[in-house]
Design a protein around this motif. Structure first.
Motif, mmCIF file in Angstrom:
data_model
loop_
_atom_site.group_PDB
_atom_site.id
_atom_site.type_symbol
_atom_site.label_atom_id
_atom_site.label_comp_id
_atom_site.label_asym_id
_atom_site.label_seq_id
_atom_site.Cartn_x
_atom_site.Cartn_y
_atom_site.Cartn_z
ATOM 1 N N ILE A 67 0.855 -1.131 -0.158
ATOM 2 C CA ILE A 67 -0.094 0.049 0.065
ATOM 3 C C ILE A 67 0.841 1.141 0.020
ATOM 4 C CG2 ILE A 67 -2.104 -0.808 0.971
ATOM 5 C CD1 ILE A 67 0.588 0.550 3.151
ATOM 6 N N ASN A 68 0.298 2.437 -0.077
ATOM 7 C CA ASN A 68 1.076 3.584 -0.249
ATOM 8 C C ASN A 68 1.225 4.403 1.174
ATOM 9 O OD1 ASN A 68 1.327 2.992 -2.818
ATOM 10 N ND2 ASN A 68 -0.070 4.504 -3.471
ATOM 11 N N TRP A 69 0.444 4.039 2.089
ATOM 12 C CA TRP A 69 0.381 4.809 3.495
ATOM 13 C C TRP A 69 1.400 4.287 4.489
ATOM 14 C CZ3 TRP A 69 -1.722 0.979 6.246
ATOM 15 C CH2 TRP A 69 -2.754 0.219 5.582
ATOM 16 N N GLY A 70 2.283 3.354 3.980
ATOM 17 C CA GLY A 70 3.347 2.444 5.033
ATOM 18 C C GLY A 70 4.414 3.246 5.613
ATOM 19 N N GLY A 71 4.303 4.651 5.261
ATOM 20 C CA GLY A 71 5.400 5.480 5.724
ATOM 21 C C GLY A 71 6.745 5.385 4.497
ATOM 22 N N ALA A 72 7.872 5.249 5.405
ATOM 23 C CA ALA A 72 9.199 5.304 4.671
ATOM 24 C C ALA A 72 9.447 3.766 4.323
ATOM 25 C CB ALA A 72 10.279 6.148 5.455
ATOM 26 N N GLY A 73 8.669 2.832 4.794
ATOM 27 C CA GLY A 73 9.094 1.494 4.695
ATOM 28 C C GLY A 73 8.377 1.051 3.253
ATOM 29 N N PRO A 74 8.609 -0.034 2.970
ATOM 30 C CA PRO A 74 8.391 -0.849 1.839
ATOM 31 C C PRO A 74 6.621 -0.812 1.404
ATOM 32 C CG PRO A 74 9.007 -2.582 3.118
ATOM 33 C CD PRO A 74 9.124 -1.321 3.644
ATOM 34 N N GLY A 75 5.928 -0.761 2.502
ATOM 35 C CA GLY A 75 4.506 -0.645 2.347
ATOM 36 C C GLY A 75 3.852 -1.930 2.299
ATOM 37 N N PHE A 76 4.694 -3.257 2.842
ATOM 38 C CA PHE A 76 4.045 -4.413 2.877
ATOM 39 C C PHE A 76 2.777 -4.321 3.741
ATOM 40 C CE2 PHE A 76 8.436 -5.873 1.615
ATOM 41 C CZ PHE A 76 8.183 -5.917 0.480
ATOM 42 N N VAL A 77 1.746 -5.125 3.384
ATOM 43 C CA VAL A 77 0.638 -4.878 4.216
ATOM 44 C C VAL A 77 -0.020 -6.189 4.724
ATOM 45 C CG1 VAL A 77 -1.104 -4.487 2.348
ATOM 46 C CG2 VAL A 77 -1.898 -3.696 4.527
ATOM 47 N N GLU A 78 -0.779 -6.537 5.804
ATOM 48 C CA GLU A 78 -1.514 -7.551 6.127
ATOM 49 C C GLU A 78 -2.807 -7.439 5.490
ATOM 50 O OE1 GLU A 78 -3.394 -9.792 9.932
ATOM 51 O OE2 GLU A 78 -3.482 -7.692 9.914
ATOM 52 N N SER A 79 -3.173 -8.421 4.599
ATOM 53 C CA SER A 79 -4.435 -8.465 3.843
ATOM 54 C C SER A 79 -4.877 -9.689 3.482
ATOM 55 C CB SER A 79 -4.146 -7.505 2.580
ATOM 56 O OG SER A 79 -3.241 -8.141 1.479
ATOM 57 N N GLU A 80 -5.970 -9.953 2.815
ATOM 58 C CA GLU A 80 -6.333 -11.081 1.959
ATOM 59 C C GLU A 80 -5.378 -11.218 0.902
ATOM 60 O OE1 GLU A 80 -8.015 -8.365 1.952
ATOM 61 O OE2 GLU A 80 -10.090 -8.210 2.898
ATOM 62 N N LEU A 81 -5.496 -12.488 0.244
ATOM 63 C CA LEU A 81 -4.535 -12.765 -0.757
ATOM 64 C C LEU A 81 -5.187 -11.596 -1.927
ATOM 65 C CD1 LEU A 81 -2.461 -14.674 -2.203
ATOM 66 C CD2 LEU A 81 -4.562 -15.863 -3.146
ATOM 67 N N GLN A 82 -4.227 -10.935 -2.344
ATOM 68 C CA GLN A 82 -4.411 -10.010 -3.356
ATOM 69 C C GLN A 82 -4.364 -10.546 -4.689
ATOM 70 O OE1 GLN A 82 -5.718 -6.894 -2.245
ATOM 71 N NE2 GLN A 82 -5.772 -7.671 -0.688
ATOM 72 N N LEU A 83 -5.084 -11.584 -4.875
ATOM 73 C CA LEU A 83 -5.362 -12.339 -6.419
ATOM 74 C C LEU A 83 -6.006 -11.264 -7.320
ATOM 75 C CD1 LEU A 83 -4.579 -14.476 -8.024
ATOM 76 C CD2 LEU A 83 -6.857 -15.604 -7.282
ATOM 77 N N PHE A 84 -7.068 -10.546 -6.857
ATOM 78 C CA PHE A 84 -7.759 -9.697 -7.846
ATOM 79 C C PHE A 84 -6.732 -8.633 -8.397
ATOM 80 C CE2 PHE A 84 -10.374 -5.733 -8.651
ATOM 81 C CZ PHE A 84 -11.021 -6.218 -9.554
#
Length: 504
Positions: A67-84
């Motif tokens: 995602i884009n709101w992860g600050g200075a980090g890579p933005g990896f996010v806990e979410s459902e499997l983002q297959l779509f």
């Protein structure tokens, strides 16, 4: 001879009616592919999904959505499997980044869902009832709304309905091929939307009603359960690790946004009133409740179709578990599963009414709820057509013009981190998406300059905030007075937000 041919042609048209219904439903949705992401209820959810699709074009690792709101980090996010969005990203690589491509993937899934819904209705109901169920499902406002949305609901619903189809086939003919297909489709639905896991309760109720508790513990039944639940459990374990390491979450399981109900919610009159209001508007269009209740009553009296009985029981449990979003206007998408069983119940109830009132002047009464659902679907369809001049979208475009590529921003949110004492996902991804910039989102209940200092130390250079929020927070207004405000663009309407260049 001619008369026989005409009669045969009419019979052929009636026999193919389901395919005409599906074709009209799909074609009617094509204009919705080009309406952007500015639908007022859940633009935040669509822009989050669209951001992930965009980020997959740069890093196609399905196991690490960004995602884009992860600050200075890579933005990896806990979410459902983002297959779509991952699928959409590959279309972006071929045809360029266009929102309509993502909506087209949703529409393709919707076409498949309509076909599978017909197969399910045909297996469970008399033909007339099945046709009514198909019409109601195709036109239910909640299904119209999410059938082309830039969200994973359409893909999850395809897996969900397909799993029901193959469960019924396995239920009638317990062969391994049907069990494996049921488990595979159910597992897909659960991976894409963990809320789909309640389908296991639907299956269990159906088995217990007909075969007793022993039916739940056969090898094939256990295999179905494992195929549905195990992949989702493994994914959620992995996703929780992303949250633990990088701090970003959609609140799937490990925290950050609590969706679950509790005793206080279940004892609250407001929960049932709000849930009924949402279902009344988005699923039944109010008058559809009558044939749906009749249909459930017929199913109880006949003890068939058992999948409808299981669906009612499964939805009750699901509603109680996901109570916070079920009863909220921002959680309308949580009601898409209800459309499946509501359509089956309406079809069965309408068929029962027609059988008793058909041939009489009162027989037309049976068509009123179906026509109301069709009208509600038309309204939901038309409500998406106008391109709204969304203020948040305009703000995002303004930020993209004035903030250099690579600079990190702080975006003020109107959502609190604690919603009546409950953890809440306050991040608003819309400005980040349209600005194509990364940074931090500042919760509505945490607007303090001191909280921004660590972000500035990590590289935040810009503040994006609305004048109303500044006026409500004197300390922020004082800080903004010492920063450089970027003037709004000339010759264009002023955006609803202000952009400030922060001191290092």
């Amino acid at each position: 001879m001619l008369g026989n041919g005409q009669s045969s042609g009419r019979r052929s048209v009636r026999h193919q009616a389901q395919w005409w219904i599906i074709a009209v439903a799909v074609v009617a949705r094509i204009p919705l592919l080009f309406v952007g992401l500015t639908y007022r209820i859940d633009i935040w959810r669509q822009t989050d999904t669209a951001s992930i699709a965009h980020n997959f074009t740069h890093d196609a690792n399905l196991f690490f959505p960004r995602i884009n709101w992860g600050g200075a980090g890579p933005g990896f996010v806990e979410s459902e499997l983002q297959l779509f969005p991952w699928t959409v990203s590959w279309l972006y690589r071929l045809f360029g980044e266009h929102v309509w491509l993502g909506r087209s993937v949703a529409l393709a899934c919707t076409a498949g869902t309509l076909v599978m819904l017909w197969k399910l209705a045909e297996q469970l109901l008399p033909r007339r009832a099945a046709l009514v169920a198909l019409v109601c499902f195709a036109c239910m406002p909640v299904f119209v709304r999410y059938s082309t949305a830039f969200m994973p609901e359409a893909l999850a619903l395809l897996g969900y309905v397909s799993a029901l189809v193959y469960f019924d086939r396995w239920f009638r003919t317990p062969e391994w091929r049907w069990a494996l297909l049921c488990g595979a489709w159910g597992g897909l639905a659960a991976l894409v939307k963990p809320t789909s896991l309640h389908i296991g309760i639907v299956f269990a109720i159906a088995l217990v009603v007909v075969r007793g508790w022993r039916g739940v513990f056969t090898r094939q039944a256990v295999a179905i359960a494992a195929l549905v639940a195990a992949p989702a459990a493994l994914w959620m374990w992995h996703a929780a690790g992303l949250h633990h390491r990088y701090g970003n979450t959609f609140g799937v399981i490990s925290g950050g946004d609590r969706k679950f109900g509790g005793l206080s919610t279940w004892l609250s009159t407001a929960f049932y009133v709000d849930t009924g209001r949402i279902d009344g508007r988005w699923v039944f269009v109010w008058v559809g409740v009558v044939p749906a209740v009749l249909g459930v009553g017929v199913a109880v009296a006949r003890r068939a179709p058992v999948l409808l009985l299981g669906g009612v029981g499964g939805l009750v449990v699901y509603y109680l578990v996901a109570a916070r979003y079920i009863a909220a206007d921002f959680g309308v998408q949580y009601h898409v599963y209800t459309a499946v069983f509501a359509a089956l119940a309406m079809g069965l109830g309408t068929d029962w009414l027609v059988a008793r009132l058909g041939g009489r002047p009162l027989g037309v009464i049976a068509a009123v709820p179906v026509l109301a659902v069709v009208a509600g679907g038309v309204v939901a369809w038309a409500d998406q057509l106008p391109r709204r001049a969304d203020e948040v979208v305009a703000c995002g475009h303004f930020v993209r013009q004035v903030v250099p590529v690579g600079d990190l921003i702080i975006v003020s949110s109107t959502s609190p981190q604690l919603d009546h004492g409950v953890e809440n996902n306050f991040q608003d991804p819309t400005v980040f998406y349209y600005a194509q910039r990364n940074g931090w989102s500042m919760a509505a209940d945490h607007h303090e300059p001191a909280l921004m200092a660590p972000w500035q130390q990590q590289g935040a250079r810009w503040l994006v905030i609305s004048p109303a929020i500044l006026d409500a927070h004197p300390a922020l207004r004082g800080m903004a007075s010492t920063a450089r405000r970027v003037p709004p663009p000339r010759g264009r309407p002023a955006p609803s937000c202000e952009v400030y260049r922060l001191s290092p």
